[in-house]
Scaffold this motif. Structure first.
Motif, mmCIF file in Angstrom:
data_model
loop_
_atom_site.group_PDB
_atom_site.id
_atom_site.type_symbol
_atom_site.label_atom_id
_atom_site.label_comp_id
_atom_site.label_asym_id
_atom_site.label_seq_id
_atom_site.Cartn_x
_atom_site.Cartn_y
_atom_site.Cartn_z
ATOM 1 N N ILE A 41 0.841 -1.204 0.000
ATOM 2 C CA ILE A 41 0.000 0.000 0.000
ATOM 3 C C ILE A 41 0.870 1.246 0.000
ATOM 4 N N LEU A 42 1.923 1.274 0.791
ATOM 5 C CA LEU A 42 2.833 2.421 0.838
ATOM 6 C C LEU A 42 3.525 2.606 -0.509
ATOM 7 N N THR A 43 3.961 1.527 -1.132
ATOM 8 C CA THR A 43 4.614 1.612 -2.444
ATOM 9 C C THR A 43 3.651 2.144 -3.498
ATOM 10 N N ALA A 44 2.413 1.656 -3.488
ATOM 11 C CA ALA A 44 1.407 2.133 -4.435
ATOM 12 C C ALA A 44 1.111 3.614 -4.212
ATOM 13 N N PHE A 45 1.048 4.040 -2.951
ATOM 14 C CA PHE A 45 0.817 5.453 -2.638
ATOM 15 C C PHE A 45 1.960 6.314 -3.161
ATOM 16 N N ILE A 46 3.193 5.899 -2.970
ATOM 17 C CA ILE A 46 4.360 6.663 -3.432
ATOM 18 C C ILE A 46 4.357 6.750 -4.965
ATOM 19 N N CYS A 47 4.064 5.633 -5.650
ATOM 20 C CA CYS A 47 4.006 5.644 -7.120
ATOM 21 C C CYS A 47 2.896 6.578 -7.614
ATOM 22 N N GLY A 48 1.732 6.513 -7.003
ATOM 23 C CA GLY A 48 0.628 7.390 -7.385
ATOM 24 C C GLY A 48 0.963 8.850 -7.172
ATOM 25 N N PHE A 49 1.622 9.163 -6.062
ATOM 26 C CA PHE A 49 2.011 10.534 -5.787
ATOM 27 C C PHE A 49 3.039 11.024 -6.811
ATOM 28 N N ALA A 50 3.984 10.159 -7.198
ATOM 29 C CA ALA A 50 4.984 10.531 -8.200
ATOM 30 C C ALA A 50 4.318 10.823 -9.546
ATOM 31 N N ILE A 51 3.329 10.017 -9.939
ATOM 32 C CA ILE A 51 2.608 10.246 -11.192
ATOM 33 C C ILE A 51 1.828 11.552 -11.123
ATOM 34 N N LEU A 52 1.179 11.808 -10.003
ATOM 35 C CA LEU A 52 0.424 13.048 -9.818
ATOM 36 C C LEU A 52 1.349 14.260 -9.884
ATOM 37 N N LEU A 53 2.501 14.184 -9.273
ATOM 38 C CA LEU A 53 3.473 15.276 -9.288
ATOM 39 C C LEU A 53 3.983 15.529 -10.706
ATOM 40 N N ALA A 54 4.315 14.471 -11.439
ATOM 41 C CA ALA A 54 4.794 14.620 -12.815
ATOM 42 C C ALA A 54 3.712 15.236 -13.709
ATOM 43 N N GLY A 55 2.468 14.829 -13.539
ATOM 44 C CA GLY A 55 1.367 15.403 -14.305
ATOM 45 C C GLY A 55 1.173 16.879 -13.997
ATOM 46 N N ILE A 96 3.492 18.989 -12.967
ATOM 47 C CA ILE A 96 4.610 19.721 -13.572
ATOM 48 C C ILE A 96 4.376 19.893 -15.069
ATOM 49 N N GLN A 97 3.902 18.858 -15.745
ATOM 50 C CA GLN A 97 3.630 18.950 -17.185
ATOM 51 C C GLN A 97 2.529 19.963 -17.468
ATOM 52 N N LEU A 98 1.484 19.997 -16.652
ATOM 53 C CA LEU A 98 0.419 20.988 -16.837
ATOM 54 C C LEU A 98 0.951 22.405 -16.680
ATOM 55 N N LEU A 99 1.841 22.625 -15.740
ATOM 56 C CA LEU A 99 2.452 23.950 -15.587
ATOM 57 C C LEU A 99 3.272 24.323 -16.815
ATOM 58 N N ARG A 100 4.024 23.371 -17.358
ATOM 59 C CA ARG A 100 4.822 23.642 -18.551
ATOM 60 C C ARG A 100 3.931 24.008 -19.732
ATOM 61 N N ILE A 101 2.849 23.275 -19.910
ATOM 62 C CA ILE A 101 1.953 23.524 -21.037
ATOM 63 C C ILE A 101 1.249 24.870 -20.888
#
Length: 142
Positions: free
Chosen positions: A7-21, A23-28
């Motif tokens: 569960i902790l690993t899945a939470f960290i992966c989800g947070f990383a994807i959310l953070l990357a998204g 950042i991309q929205l800010l760039r666009i």
């Protein structure tokens, strides 16, 4: 592996994807580039080549090209142009005419006037595209 670690690993992966998204929205959102659609009579510069659509009538477009002085000769002109009507793309067709672009080669630092013939079908807005080295200029034809 325990359920808590999964569960902790899945939470960290989800947070990383959310953070990357995020950042991309800010760039666009900070990009000020707007696609320019030219009108008949206007010229555009694509990859150093000056291109203009002089006229359009009866699915024949008259174009004017001027290559920079240091540019190599530019043959097979119709392959750089395409027409779009609605959601369909059409390539130029060869026409037996002294002004047909398929019979011309653009030379460096010389103005070239020639015509392209298309056989589009369907309904919708019509556009002419010139592409060179993955850069494109678009003219609205009607």
């Amino acid at each position: 592996m325990s359920t808590r670690k999964l569960i902790l690993t899945a939470f960290i992966c989800g947070f990383a994807i959310l953070l990357a998204g995020g950042i991309q929205l800010l760039r666009i959102s900070r990009t000020d580039e707007v696609a320019k659609v030219y009108s008949i009579g206007e010229s555009a510069t694509v990859d150093g080549i000056s291109v203009g659509v002089v006229s359009y009538s009866g699915d024949v477009a008259s174009v004017r090209l001027l290559l920079p002085a240091n540019f190599p000769a530019f043959a097979s002109l119709p392959s750089h142009f395409s027409m779009q009507r609605g959601n369909s793309r059409f390539d130029a067709v060869k026409k037996d005419s002294s002004t047909d672009c398929s019979q011309k080669t653009a030379q460096p630092a010389q103005l070239l006037d020639c015509s392209l013939t298309f056989v589009p079908s369907g309904d919708g807005s019509t556009y002419l595209r010139f592409t060179s080295d993955n850069k494109t200029a678009v003219w609205a034809l009607g």
